[in-house]
Design a protein around this motif. Sequence first.
Motif: not given
Length: 202
Positions: A50-59
């Motif tokens: 979830m942490f990585i997915s959030g960062r990727i979506k934010k990027n």
Amino acid sequence: MSENLKTIKELADELGVSKQNLQYHVKFLPTKKRQKNESGIVVLNIEEQMFISGRIKKNKAKDINDETKKRQKNINDETKKRQKNNDVFAFNNHLLKEIIDLKEVNKQLLESQKQTQNLLDQQQRLALQDKKLLDEYKSEINDLKALKMPTQETEFKHLDNQYKYEVNAFKEKLENLQEQIKDQKRIEEQEKPRKWWGLWRK
């Protein structure tokens, strides 16, 4: 292995990014210790996913925003370029219209100059004709003066009616020619430019 655990490749495929991209985000996980499966491959738990997915979506959102801004800038630049081209086009049209107007004025001036030249040529031809006519009149007068006119007495006594008629016709012609010469001289005097030193004499 728990179904909630995913390898970096599995999560990358799920999120639609490259494995290298996902590994870049793994470095920012709060926990430094990584779990591994039976094959010794690093796996991520649900919180890490979830942490990585959030960062990727934010990027991705940032990339989309940057792309949108870039496109908007390109549109603005293109609009400015078109406006500039329109201004140049309008200016060129204005210059072209002025050139056409100047050509028309030049054409009219040339036509006017041609008409003036024609008038001058006509005036010169008329002046030459007048001079030639005057010379002819002078020549005829000299010829008439050369004739010896008999006295009136002799004329009525010795000349027949036909001769009298011819003499009278010559006299009339002579008087007409003298009158025409006087008229021509008056015209020439009127057209002749007066010299400034001759004005005080009169």
